[in-house]
Design a protein around this motif. Structure first.
Motif, PDB file in Angstrom:
ATOM      1  N   ILE A  61       0.851  -1.187   0.000  1.00 11.85           N
ATOM      2  CA  ILE A  61       0.000   0.000   0.000  1.00 11.85           C
ATOM      3  C   ILE A  61       0.888   1.238   0.000  1.00 11.85           C
ATOM      4  O   ILE A  61       2.058   1.178   0.362  1.00 11.85           O
ATOM      5  CB  ILE A  61      -0.971   0.040   1.200  1.00 11.85           C
ATOM      6  CG1 ILE A  61      -0.205   0.088   2.525  1.00 11.85           C
ATOM      7  CG2 ILE A  61      -1.938  -1.134   1.160  1.00 11.85           C
ATOM      8  CD1 ILE A  61      -1.094   0.320   3.742  1.00 11.85           C
ATOM      9  N   ILE A  62       0.301   2.338  -0.402  1.00 13.81           N
ATOM     10  CA  ILE A  62       1.001   3.617  -0.386  1.00 13.81           C
ATOM     11  C   ILE A  62       0.347   4.489   0.670  1.00 13.81           C
ATOM     12  O   ILE A  62      -0.885   4.615   0.714  1.00 13.81           O
ATOM     13  CB  ILE A  62       0.914   4.318  -1.759  1.00 13.81           C
ATOM     14  CG1 ILE A  62       1.571   3.457  -2.830  1.00 13.81           C
ATOM     15  CG2 ILE A  62       1.543   5.711  -1.687  1.00 13.81           C
ATOM     16  CD1 ILE A  62       1.312   3.937  -4.248  1.00 13.81           C
ATOM     17  N   ILE A  63       1.172   5.084   1.523  1.00 15.48           N
ATOM     18  CA  ILE A  63       0.712   6.079   2.489  1.00 15.48           C
ATOM     19  C   ILE A  63       1.662   7.256   2.372  1.00 15.48           C
ATOM     20  O   ILE A  63       2.870   7.110   2.597  1.00 15.48           O
ATOM     21  CB  ILE A  63       0.706   5.541   3.933  1.00 15.48           C
ATOM     22  CG1 ILE A  63      -0.199   4.315   4.050  1.00 15.48           C
ATOM     23  CG2 ILE A  63       0.253   6.648   4.908  1.00 15.48           C
ATOM     24  CD1 ILE A  63      -0.106   3.598   5.369  1.00 15.48           C
ATOM     25  N   GLY A 114      -2.237  -2.401  -3.303  1.00 15.34           N
ATOM     26  CA  GLY A 114      -1.889  -1.940  -4.640  1.00 15.34           C
ATOM     27  C   GLY A 114      -2.297  -0.514  -4.925  1.00 15.34           C
ATOM     28  O   GLY A 114      -2.118  -0.027  -6.038  1.00 15.34           O
ATOM     29  N   LYS A 115      -2.830   0.175  -3.922  1.00 12.69           N
ATOM     30  CA  LYS A 115      -3.369   1.531  -4.122  1.00 12.69           C
ATOM     31  C   LYS A 115      -2.797   2.520  -3.109  1.00 12.69           C
ATOM     32  O   LYS A 115      -2.161   2.131  -2.135  1.00 12.69           O
ATOM     33  CB  LYS A 115      -4.893   1.519  -3.944  1.00 12.69           C
ATOM     34  CG  LYS A 115      -5.619   0.583  -4.865  1.00 12.69           C
ATOM     35  CD  LYS A 115      -7.089   0.556  -4.529  1.00 12.69           C
ATOM     36  CE  LYS A 115      -7.811  -0.493  -5.358  1.00 12.69           C
ATOM     37  NZ  LYS A 115      -9.185  -0.661  -4.913  1.00 12.69           N
ATOM     38  N   GLU A 125       4.871   6.825   0.394  1.00 11.27           N
ATOM     39  CA  GLU A 125       5.783   5.785   0.827  1.00 11.27           C
ATOM     40  C   GLU A 125       5.096   4.433   0.646  1.00 11.27           C
ATOM     41  O   GLU A 125       3.890   4.314   0.843  1.00 11.27           O
ATOM     42  CB  GLU A 125       6.200   5.980   2.280  1.00 11.27           C
ATOM     43  CG  GLU A 125       7.031   7.231   2.470  1.00 11.27           C
ATOM     44  CD  GLU A 125       7.435   7.479   3.904  1.00 11.27           C
ATOM     45  OE1 GLU A 125       8.553   7.947   4.101  1.00 11.27           O
ATOM     46  OE2 GLU A 125       6.619   7.210   4.809  1.00 11.27           O
ATOM     47  N   VAL A 126       5.870   3.431   0.282  1.00 16.66           N
ATOM     48  CA  VAL A 126       5.338   2.101  -0.003  1.00 16.66           C
ATOM     49  C   VAL A 126       5.552   1.193   1.204  1.00 16.66           C
ATOM     50  O   VAL A 126       6.662   1.099   1.733  1.00 16.66           O
ATOM     51  CB  VAL A 126       6.023   1.495  -1.250  1.00 16.66           C
ATOM     52  CG1 VAL A 126       5.456   0.115  -1.551  1.00 16.66           C
ATOM     53  CG2 VAL A 126       5.866   2.419  -2.457  1.00 16.66           C
ATOM     54  N   TYR A 127       4.476   0.543   1.610  1.00 18.56           N
ATOM     55  CA  TYR A 127       4.507  -0.360   2.760  1.00 18.56           C
ATOM     56  C   TYR A 127       4.106  -1.757   2.319  1.00 18.56           C
ATOM     57  O   TYR A 127       3.092  -1.933   1.643  1.00 18.56           O
ATOM     58  CB  TYR A 127       3.536   0.118   3.848  1.00 18.56           C
ATOM     59  CG  TYR A 127       3.972   1.415   4.483  1.00 18.56           C
ATOM     60  CD1 TYR A 127       4.662   1.415   5.687  1.00 18.56           C
ATOM     61  CD2 TYR A 127       3.714   2.643   3.875  1.00 18.56           C
ATOM     62  CE1 TYR A 127       5.081   2.599   6.277  1.00 18.56           C
ATOM     63  CE2 TYR A 127       4.131   3.829   4.451  1.00 18.56           C
ATOM     64  CZ  TYR A 127       4.816   3.792   5.653  1.00 18.56           C
ATOM     65  OH  TYR A 127       5.236   4.965   6.223  1.00 18.56           O
ATOM     66  N   ASP A 128       4.893  -2.751   2.726  1.00 20.93           N
ATOM     67  CA  ASP A 128       4.553  -4.145   2.465  1.00 20.93           C
ATOM     68  C   ASP A 128       3.834  -4.665   3.710  1.00 20.93           C
ATOM     69  O   ASP A 128       4.447  -4.877   4.755  1.00 20.93           O
ATOM     70  CB  ASP A 128       5.822  -4.956   2.198  1.00 20.93           C
ATOM     71  CG  ASP A 128       5.527  -6.416   1.866  1.00 20.93           C
ATOM     72  OD1 ASP A 128       4.383  -6.872   2.079  1.00 20.93           O
ATOM     73  OD2 ASP A 128       6.454  -7.103   1.410  1.00 20.93           O
ATOM     74  N   VAL A 129       2.539  -4.858   3.589  1.00 21.83           N
ATOM     75  CA  VAL A 129       1.722  -5.289   4.729  1.00 21.83           C
ATOM     76  C   VAL A 129       1.328  -6.762   4.633  1.00 21.83           C
ATOM     77  O   VAL A 129       0.455  -7.219   5.368  1.00 21.83           O
ATOM     78  CB  VAL A 129       0.467  -4.396   4.893  1.00 21.83           C
ATOM     79  CG1 VAL A 129       0.862  -2.975   5.222  1.00 21.83           C
ATOM     80  CG2 VAL A 129      -0.416  -4.430   3.651  1.00 21.83           C
TER      81      VAL A 129
END
Length: 84
Positions: free
Chosen positions: A22-24, A50-51, A27-31
């Motif tokens: 996800i993007i926050i 993916g969003k 920044e990209v986070y692998d959850v």
């Protein structure tokens, strides 16, 4: 956090098999491994995978959540010219 990702690459990570990213705030986070720990359950993470989930994230979380989980989950940033 030195890696940058194209929005298309983030968008391809929208299932547990492919990884849930996800993007926050750009920044990209692998959850992927976090879904079972997420207090709101895995369903919401799967829905935003993916969003850009910034709006949804800030609606329910404060800065303290990112401070706590960013070192563990942040894998990079969205390329400046490739935001979702």
């Amino acid at each position: 956090m030195s890696k940058s990702f194209a929005a298309k690459e983030v968008a391809s990570h929208k299932s547990v098999e492919e990884g849930l990213w996800i993007i926050i705030d750009n920044e990209v986070y692998d959850v992927t491994k976090f879904i079972d720990e997420h207090p709101g359950g895995p369903k919401i993470l799967k829905r935003v995978a993916g969003k850009d989930a910034s709006k949804q994230f800030w609606k329910y979380h404060g800065d303290n959540v990112l401070t706590k989980y960013k070192p563990k989950l942040c894998i990079g940033a969205v390329q400046a010219d490739a935001k979702l």
